[in-house]
Design a protein around this motif. Structure first.
Motif, mmCIF file in Angstrom:
data_model
loop_
_atom_site.group_PDB
_atom_site.id
_atom_site.type_symbol
_atom_site.label_atom_id
_atom_site.label_comp_id
_atom_site.label_asym_id
_atom_site.label_seq_id
_atom_site.Cartn_x
_atom_site.Cartn_y
_atom_site.Cartn_z
ATOM 1 N N ASN A 132 0.817 -1.220 0.000
ATOM 2 C CA ASN A 132 0.000 0.000 0.000
ATOM 3 C C ASN A 132 0.847 1.265 0.000
ATOM 4 O O ASN A 132 0.400 2.331 0.396
ATOM 5 N N GLU A 133 2.095 1.143 -0.476
ATOM 6 C CA GLU A 133 2.950 2.321 -0.545
ATOM 7 C C GLU A 133 2.579 3.179 -1.747
ATOM 8 O O GLU A 133 2.099 2.665 -2.771
ATOM 9 N N ASN A 134 2.801 4.484 -1.622
ATOM 10 C CA ASN A 134 2.565 5.411 -2.719
ATOM 11 C C ASN A 134 3.904 5.680 -3.395
ATOM 12 O O ASN A 134 4.880 6.030 -2.739
ATOM 13 N N ASN A 135 3.952 5.540 -4.727
ATOM 14 C CA ASN A 135 5.213 5.670 -5.451
ATOM 15 C C ASN A 135 5.498 7.081 -5.950
ATOM 16 O O ASN A 135 6.481 7.305 -6.651
ATOM 17 N N SER A 136 4.627 8.044 -5.598
ATOM 18 C CA SER A 136 4.854 9.426 -6.005
ATOM 19 C C SER A 136 5.889 10.074 -5.092
ATOM 20 O O SER A 136 5.872 9.891 -3.871
ATOM 21 N N ALA A 137 6.787 10.864 -5.678
ATOM 22 C CA ALA A 137 7.820 11.535 -4.884
ATOM 23 C C ALA A 137 7.233 12.552 -3.920
ATOM 24 O O ALA A 137 7.836 12.873 -2.893
ATOM 25 N N SER A 138 6.047 13.068 -4.229
ATOM 26 C CA SER A 138 5.426 14.050 -3.340
ATOM 27 C C SER A 138 4.873 13.388 -2.074
ATOM 28 O O SER A 138 4.755 14.037 -1.034
ATOM 29 N N ILE A 139 4.540 12.096 -2.169
ATOM 30 C CA ILE A 139 3.997 11.365 -1.021
ATOM 31 C C ILE A 139 5.070 10.520 -0.351
ATOM 32 O O ILE A 139 5.125 10.415 0.882
ATOM 33 N N SER A 140 5.938 9.905 -1.164
ATOM 34 C CA SER A 140 6.985 9.019 -0.642
ATOM 35 C C SER A 140 8.358 9.456 -1.134
ATOM 36 O O SER A 140 9.025 8.753 -1.902
ATOM 37 N N PRO A 141 8.822 10.631 -0.712
ATOM 38 C CA PRO A 141 10.145 11.098 -1.172
ATOM 39 C C PRO A 141 11.271 10.178 -0.719
ATOM 40 O O PRO A 141 12.357 10.192 -1.309
ATOM 41 N N GLY A 142 11.023 9.351 0.301
ATOM 42 C CA GLY A 142 12.070 8.475 0.817
ATOM 43 C C GLY A 142 12.500 7.369 -0.120
ATOM 44 O O GLY A 142 13.549 6.750 0.098
ATOM 45 N N PHE A 143 11.726 7.101 -1.180
ATOM 46 C CA PHE A 143 12.157 6.098 -2.143
ATOM 47 C C PHE A 143 13.304 6.619 -3.002
ATOM 48 O O PHE A 143 14.017 5.837 -3.633
ATOM 49 N N ASN A 144 13.468 7.932 -3.084
ATOM 50 C CA ASN A 144 14.604 8.541 -3.774
ATOM 51 C C ASN A 144 15.584 9.047 -2.714
ATOM 52 O O ASN A 144 15.356 10.071 -2.084
ATOM 53 N N ILE A 145 16.666 8.313 -2.517
ATOM 54 C CA ILE A 145 17.656 8.695 -1.499
ATOM 55 C C ILE A 145 18.859 9.278 -2.232
ATOM 56 O O ILE A 145 19.731 8.548 -2.717
ATOM 57 N N THR A 146 18.906 10.576 -2.329
ATOM 58 C CA THR A 146 19.880 11.241 -3.207
ATOM 59 C C THR A 146 21.303 11.227 -2.657
ATOM 60 O O THR A 146 22.247 11.484 -3.399
ATOM 61 N N SER A 147 21.464 10.970 -1.369
ATOM 62 C CA SER A 147 22.792 10.797 -0.772
ATOM 63 C C SER A 147 22.689 9.597 0.150
ATOM 64 O O SER A 147 22.277 9.722 1.303
ATOM 65 N N ALA A 148 23.024 8.421 -0.364
ATOM 66 C CA ALA A 148 22.664 7.173 0.308
ATOM 67 C C ALA A 148 23.851 6.406 0.890
ATOM 68 O O ALA A 148 23.785 5.915 2.008
ATOM 69 N N LEU A 149 24.932 6.271 0.123
ATOM 70 C CA LEU A 149 26.077 5.464 0.558
ATOM 71 C C LEU A 149 27.353 6.301 0.540
ATOM 72 O O LEU A 149 27.566 7.115 -0.359
ATOM 73 N N GLU A 150 28.189 6.078 1.556
ATOM 74 C CA GLU A 150 29.483 6.764 1.614
ATOM 75 C C GLU A 150 30.584 5.725 1.731
ATOM 76 O O GLU A 150 30.504 4.798 2.540
ATOM 77 N N PHE A 151 31.645 5.896 0.921
ATOM 78 C CA PHE A 151 32.730 4.923 0.852
ATOM 79 C C PHE A 151 33.970 5.427 1.582
ATOM 80 O O PHE A 151 34.275 6.631 1.561
ATOM 81 N N PHE A 152 34.689 4.471 2.159
ATOM 82 C CA PHE A 152 35.909 4.787 2.896
ATOM 83 C C PHE A 152 37.001 3.825 2.412
ATOM 84 O O PHE A 152 37.059 2.667 2.851
ATOM 85 N N PRO A 153 37.855 4.272 1.489
ATOM 86 C CA PRO A 153 38.879 3.385 0.926
ATOM 87 C C PRO A 153 39.818 2.857 2.013
ATOM 88 O O PRO A 153 40.166 3.572 2.969
ATOM 89 N N ALA A 154 40.214 1.599 1.887
ATOM 90 C CA ALA A 154 41.178 1.038 2.814
ATOM 91 C C ALA A 154 42.452 1.867 2.787
ATOM 92 O O ALA A 154 42.920 2.272 1.714
#
Length: 492
Positions: free
Chosen positions: A374-396
């Motif tokens: 029952n999720e809404n796929n519109s960005a205006s209702i469910s902006p959390g489906f678009n995570i514009t800054s999601a993962l951060e990398f840390f090189p060994a």
């Protein structure tokens, strides 16, 4: 000679009689007097004794909007006392008598150079509208002390407390603490209640929202009689010893009934990166292609499928994170073919995000759409489906171009429901976090392996998590099955 002796004896006797009758004057021509000495600063807050300000005039009334203890000073104007003087006072209210208490109960004491005593008015529960408390000086143990100022216009023999609209709020005095990351390490922090609080109103309330990047326990001191702050104790429940990773958890104060979160509402607990990162390692470039608006990363997560745990696939449009040139992680992506540095484009060398190429729809970041019904796929209702800054990398070692650790950037995401005429759409705020590793597993093929945590009390009863694998190519080896539980779909 006899007349001189008689005169000397009479003078000595008169001096003795004068001093024994009135020890307060001691050469002063002002009669001693007792009165309320409540001073108010320009911001309408009390000037608390022993602070003094000769430019302020004692008040006979005060509108109190705070639930912290109110201090009402009573001053005796005289020379130093030879003995103890007591004064009795009364306290009356037009409201509930059990809504406040006074200390001392009804008697003040003055002695030596201590010429001010204080009545402490404590509030034990929220008061009713238009309630007031009147304090009145009734008697004094020495009849030579006048009750009230030596005038009839401002006697200050009574002090009226008008109980106004209560404004209670909470805030953090400190916004960040750094930790070493050792198991059992403790951090003490304070939540301030500038206008006080009632313990029974916050005891069982959820005053924090959490974005947890590591595990810890949280306790607090007994409330006691200090009703202006609460001390909390955060104890680390895991070892955070990877120097290449920034570990971060955030506590956010939220509004609860009768209390508003104001000022500094976020407290961040951080174990900083110890190993410097070389932007030339540029791990974000392995998982994005700015020249392709439809570049996908591919993933699988360990999830419930008709009652059985298995790896479930997903993919999402993936993009670099655009930053300014002065960002410490900025790397030049394009100069746009000009010599003008002001139009240059910089990317974060260590971050990627998921978003649509255009329009108002959403992508399936982390395969989250499988988590809900029952999720809404519109960005205006469910902006959390678009995570514009999601993962951060840390090189060994800070500079490896083939492997390192990865962090799910702790944040809140909002997912909404598909509403109907009978049941409108509603939103759920979910905190996400997690961590893992990344590595080049074959020539040009990179795998990210991490745990994703989702926190929402109403949906999950707290925090749930599962394992993820993500790849920069649609062709990759199928992950081996795991022997761990898996989450299942939740109805929004």
């Amino acid at each position: 000679m006899t007349r001189i002796k008689i005169f000397s004896i009479l003078f000595t006797a008169l001096l003795y009689i004068s001093c024994s009758k009135d020890d307060y004057k001691l050469g002063s021509d002002i009669d001693p007097f007792l009165r309320f000495n409540f001073l108010v600063k320009s911001d309408n807050t009390p000037l608390e004794y022993p602070t003094v300000n000769g430019n302020l005039v004692p008040q006979s009334t005060y509108e109190n909007k705070s639930v912290k203890t109110l201090k009402v000073p009573v001053a005796l104007t005289t020379r130093e006392l030879k003995g103890t003087v007591t004064a009795n006072f009364s306290a009356e209210t037009n409201g509930a008598s059990d809504s406040f208490s006074v200390n001392p109960v009804n008697q003040l004491s003055f002695q030596g150079s201590k010429l001010t005593d204080t009545i402490y008015v404590s509030f034990d529960k929220r008061w009713t509208q238009s309630q007031n408390i009147t304090l009145k000086l009734e008697t004094v143990s020495d009849p030579d002390i006048h009750i009230g100022n030596l005038n009839t216009e401002y006697p200050n023999t009574t002090f009226k407390i008008d109980l106004g609209t209560i404004a209670t709020n909470c805030t953090f005095p400190v916004t960040q603490y750094n930790i070493k990351g050792e198991m059992g390490e403790k951090i003490d922090f304070i939540v301030n209640y500038p206008n006080g609080f009632f313990p029974e109103e916050i005891e069982n309330a959820s005053i924090f929202k959490f974005q947890n990047g590591f595990e810890y326990s949280l306790t607090h001191d007994d409330y006691g009689n200090n009703r202006t702050s609460v001390t909390y104790h955060l104890t680390l429940l895991e070892d955070l010893q990877n120097d290449d990773v920034r570990y971060e958890s955030k506590l956010t104060l939220v509004n609860i009934p009768n209390y508003t979160a104001t000022g500094n509402i976020n407290l961040t607990i951080v174990k900083p990166i110890k190993t410097p990162r070389d932007v030339q390692a540029y791990p974000a470039s392995k998982f994005s292609d700015p020249t392709n608006a439809f570049y996908l990363t591919y993933g699988e997560h360990w999830f419930n499928n008709n009652g059985t745990c298995s790896w479930q696939t997903f993919n999402a449009l993936t993009f670099p994170v655009i930053v300014t040139k002065d960002d410490p992680n900025a790397i030049l992506y394009s100069d746009r073919g000009t010599t003008n540095p002001n139009d240059d484009i910089y990317h974060d060398a260590f971050k990627i995000g998921f978003n649509v190429a255009s329009g108002t729809n959403t992508v399936n970041s982390f395969g989250l759409k499988r988590w809900f019904s029952n999720e809404n796929n519109s960005a205006s209702i469910s902006p959390g489906f678009n995570i514009t800054s999601a993962l951060e990398f840390f090189p060994a070692n800070g500079n490896s171009k083939t492997e390192g650790t990865v962090l799910v950037i702790p944040q809140d995401i909002t997912i909404g429901t598909t509403g109907t005429a009978a049941v409108p759409s509603r939103s759920h705020v979910i905190a996400i976090s997690g961590e893992g590793t990344y590595k080049e597993i074959s020539n040009g093929l990179y795998e990210i392996s991490f745990e994703l945590k989702l926190t929402n009390e109403a949906l999950f009863g707290g925090t749930v998590s599962t394992q993820y694998r993500m790849y920069n190519n649609r062709t990759y080896p199928k992950p081996a099955a795991l022997s761990i539980p898996c989450p299942k779909e939740v109805a929004l």
